[in-house]
Motif scaffolding. Structure first.
Motif, PDB file in Angstrom:
ATOM      1  N   ARG A 194      -0.711  33.843  -1.839  1.00  0.00           N
ATOM      2  CA  ARG A 194      -2.231  33.298  -1.480  1.00  0.00           C
ATOM      3  C   ARG A 194      -2.025  31.907  -0.875  1.00  0.00           C
ATOM      4  O   ARG A 194      -0.842  31.292  -0.994  1.00  0.00           O
ATOM      5  N   GLU A 195      -3.079  31.417  -0.346  1.00  0.00           N
ATOM      6  CA  GLU A 195      -3.131  30.199   0.279  1.00  0.00           C
ATOM      7  C   GLU A 195      -4.139  29.562  -0.177  1.00  0.00           C
ATOM      8  O   GLU A 195      -5.076  28.905   0.399  1.00  0.00           O
ATOM      9  N   PRO A 196      -3.878  28.837  -1.452  1.00  0.00           N
ATOM     10  CA  PRO A 196      -4.973  27.984  -2.151  1.00  0.00           C
ATOM     11  C   PRO A 196      -5.262  26.501  -1.379  1.00  0.00           C
ATOM     12  O   PRO A 196      -4.463  25.984  -0.504  1.00  0.00           O
ATOM     13  N   VAL A 197      -6.492  25.962  -1.375  1.00  0.00           N
ATOM     14  CA  VAL A 197      -6.927  24.732  -1.026  1.00  0.00           C
ATOM     15  C   VAL A 197      -6.762  23.942  -2.307  1.00  0.00           C
ATOM     16  O   VAL A 197      -7.415  24.195  -3.301  1.00  0.00           O
ATOM     17  N   MET A 198      -6.073  22.884  -2.365  1.00  0.00           N
ATOM     18  CA  MET A 198      -6.084  22.001  -3.130  1.00  0.00           C
ATOM     19  C   MET A 198      -6.843  20.736  -3.194  1.00  0.00           C
ATOM     20  O   MET A 198      -6.842  20.237  -1.845  1.00  0.00           O
ATOM     21  N   ILE A 225     -15.497  26.407   1.589  1.00  0.00           N
ATOM     22  CA  ILE A 225     -14.393  27.007   0.705  1.00  0.00           C
ATOM     23  C   ILE A 225     -14.991  28.451   0.387  1.00  0.00           C
ATOM     24  O   ILE A 225     -14.468  29.043  -0.755  1.00  0.00           O
ATOM     25  N   LEU A 226     -15.866  29.038   1.199  1.00  0.00           N
ATOM     26  CA  LEU A 226     -16.182  30.171   0.792  1.00  0.00           C
ATOM     27  C   LEU A 226     -15.077  31.304   0.780  1.00  0.00           C
ATOM     28  O   LEU A 226     -14.222  31.299   1.984  1.00  0.00           O
ATOM     29  N   ASN A 227     -14.723  32.157  -0.250  1.00  0.00           N
ATOM     30  CA  ASN A 227     -13.833  33.114  -0.345  1.00  0.00           C
ATOM     31  C   ASN A 227     -12.329  32.485  -0.453  1.00  0.00           C
ATOM     32  O   ASN A 227     -11.245  33.161  -0.271  1.00  0.00           O
ATOM     33  N   ARG A 228     -12.264  31.247  -0.669  1.00  0.00           N
ATOM     34  CA  ARG A 228     -11.063  30.310  -0.887  1.00  0.00           C
ATOM     35  C   ARG A 228     -10.660  30.461  -2.417  1.00  0.00           C
ATOM     36  O   ARG A 228     -11.278  30.184  -3.233  1.00  0.00           O
ATOM     37  N   ASP A 229      -9.133  30.285  -2.547  1.00  0.00           N
ATOM     38  CA  ASP A 229      -8.725  29.944  -3.887  1.00  0.00           C
ATOM     39  C   ASP A 229      -8.525  28.503  -3.860  1.00  0.00           C
ATOM     40  O   ASP A 229      -7.836  27.703  -3.356  1.00  0.00           O
ATOM     41  N   VAL A 230      -9.500  27.923  -4.852  1.00  0.00           N
ATOM     42  CA  VAL A 230      -9.643  26.517  -4.970  1.00  0.00           C
ATOM     43  C   VAL A 230      -8.769  25.979  -6.148  1.00  0.00           C
ATOM     44  O   VAL A 230      -8.788  26.507  -7.337  1.00  0.00           O
ATOM     45  N   ILE A 231      -8.119  24.926  -5.902  1.00  0.00           N
ATOM     46  CA  ILE A 231      -7.382  24.424  -7.070  1.00  0.00           C
ATOM     47  C   ILE A 231      -7.826  22.885  -7.182  1.00  0.00           C
ATOM     48  O   ILE A 231      -7.653  21.887  -6.150  1.00  0.00           O
ATOM     49  N   ILE A 232      -8.763  22.670  -8.196  1.00  0.00           N
ATOM     50  CA  ILE A 232      -9.136  21.015  -8.366  1.00  0.00           C
ATOM     51  C   ILE A 232      -7.999  20.275  -8.983  1.00  0.00           C
ATOM     52  O   ILE A 232      -7.556  20.606 -10.134  1.00  0.00           O
ATOM     53  N   VAL A 233      -7.811  19.148  -8.291  1.00  0.00           N
ATOM     54  CA  VAL A 233      -6.801  18.298  -9.048  1.00  0.00           C
ATOM     55  C   VAL A 233      -7.450  17.077  -9.550  1.00  0.00           C
ATOM     56  O   VAL A 233      -8.039  16.319  -8.763  1.00  0.00           O
ATOM     57  N   GLU A 234      -7.505  16.810 -10.761  1.00  0.00           N
ATOM     58  CA  GLU A 234      -7.962  15.599 -11.670  1.00  0.00           C
ATOM     59  C   GLU A 234      -6.936  14.685 -12.108  1.00  0.00           C
ATOM     60  O   GLU A 234      -5.821  15.182 -12.474  1.00  0.00           O
ATOM     61  N   ASP A 235      -7.552  13.556 -12.392  1.00  0.00           N
ATOM     62  CA  ASP A 235      -6.521  12.688 -13.020  1.00  0.00           C
ATOM     63  C   ASP A 235      -6.727  12.764 -14.531  1.00  0.00           C
ATOM     64  O   ASP A 235      -5.627  12.883 -15.144  1.00  0.00           O
ATOM     65  N   ILE A 236      -7.974  12.912 -15.052  1.00  0.00           N
ATOM     66  CA  ILE A 236      -8.244  12.860 -16.431  1.00  0.00           C
ATOM     67  C   ILE A 236      -9.221  13.777 -16.725  1.00  0.00           C
ATOM     68  O   ILE A 236     -10.399  13.556 -16.185  1.00  0.00           O
TER      69      ILE A 236
END
Ligand code: IMP
Ligand code: MG
Length: 185
Positions: free
Chosen positions: A39-43, A95-106
């Protein structure tokens, strides 16, 4: 502290060293690489706090990822959440139909991430996962928020460094430390 003056003098202790952070990021990066094979996720980096973590994490992921940035605000200069989330900067891409990875600090109360995930779900993301550098499980208000990858659980103390701020400062500290109470009380 490791340095006699400068930013380190405002910490009551160092909680997590840069070496511990670097080792953990390699682990989490490998896990994400394995979980998203083919897959090609969007970070998505949640500015500004996650920026230092984000730049290290994306380089530990061996996949054709794309990146994007969002900025939210819930804190002002106080050390307690206001409960209100504002989107200060939105994503550049659809981000329609995308695999999303949300990156948070805390993840603290979980209010910010709960708001962000429901917003991205409404936009039609194919999947959404959350990666956080730090988690304060004791302080969670949104009990059913699922954090998929968490690097370190920490106690209920106000921490700074490695991207995390107090009043916009200390983000450039290489380690994560507990801010001395005399700084904000
Ligand atoms: P939540 O919405 O309550 O989960 O808060 C999340 C945001 O609050 C994080 O992205 C941080 O910007 C901020 N925050 C929470 N705890 C701390 C802390 O100990 N140090 C610095 N920022 C914090
Ligand atoms: Mg933040």
């Amino acid at each position: 502290m490791t340095q006699e003056n400068g930013l380190y003098a405002d910490l009551s202790k160092i909680l997590i060293t840069k070496e511990q952070i670097a080792a953990k990021i390699q682990e989490v990066g490998k896990q994400i690489t394995a979980d998203y094979q083919g897959r090609e996720p969007v970070m998505i980096c949640v500015l500004k706090g996650a920026v230092v973590f984000f730049t290290d994490l994306i380089r530990a992921v061996d996949l054709p990822v794309t990146i994007d940035f969002m900025a939210t605000s819930s804190y002002g200069s106080a050390t307690k959440t206001s409960g209100v989330v504002r989107v200060l900067k939105d994503l550049d891409q659809d981000i329609l139909n995308r695999d999303v990875i949300i990156v948070e600090d805390i993840v603290d109360s979980g209010v910010t991430l709960n708001y962000l995930t429901s917003m991205l779900r409404h936009r039609g993301a194919a999947s959404i996962r959350i990666v956080t550098l730090l988690d304060k499980p004791e302080r969670r208000k949104i009990k059913d928020l699922k954090v998929d990858y968490s690097c370190f659980d920490i106690p209920d103390e106000f921490v700074v460094g490695y991207g995390l701020d107090f009043d916009q400062k200390y983000r450039n500290l290489p380690d994560i430390g507990v801010l001395d109470r005399r700084i904000y009380e």
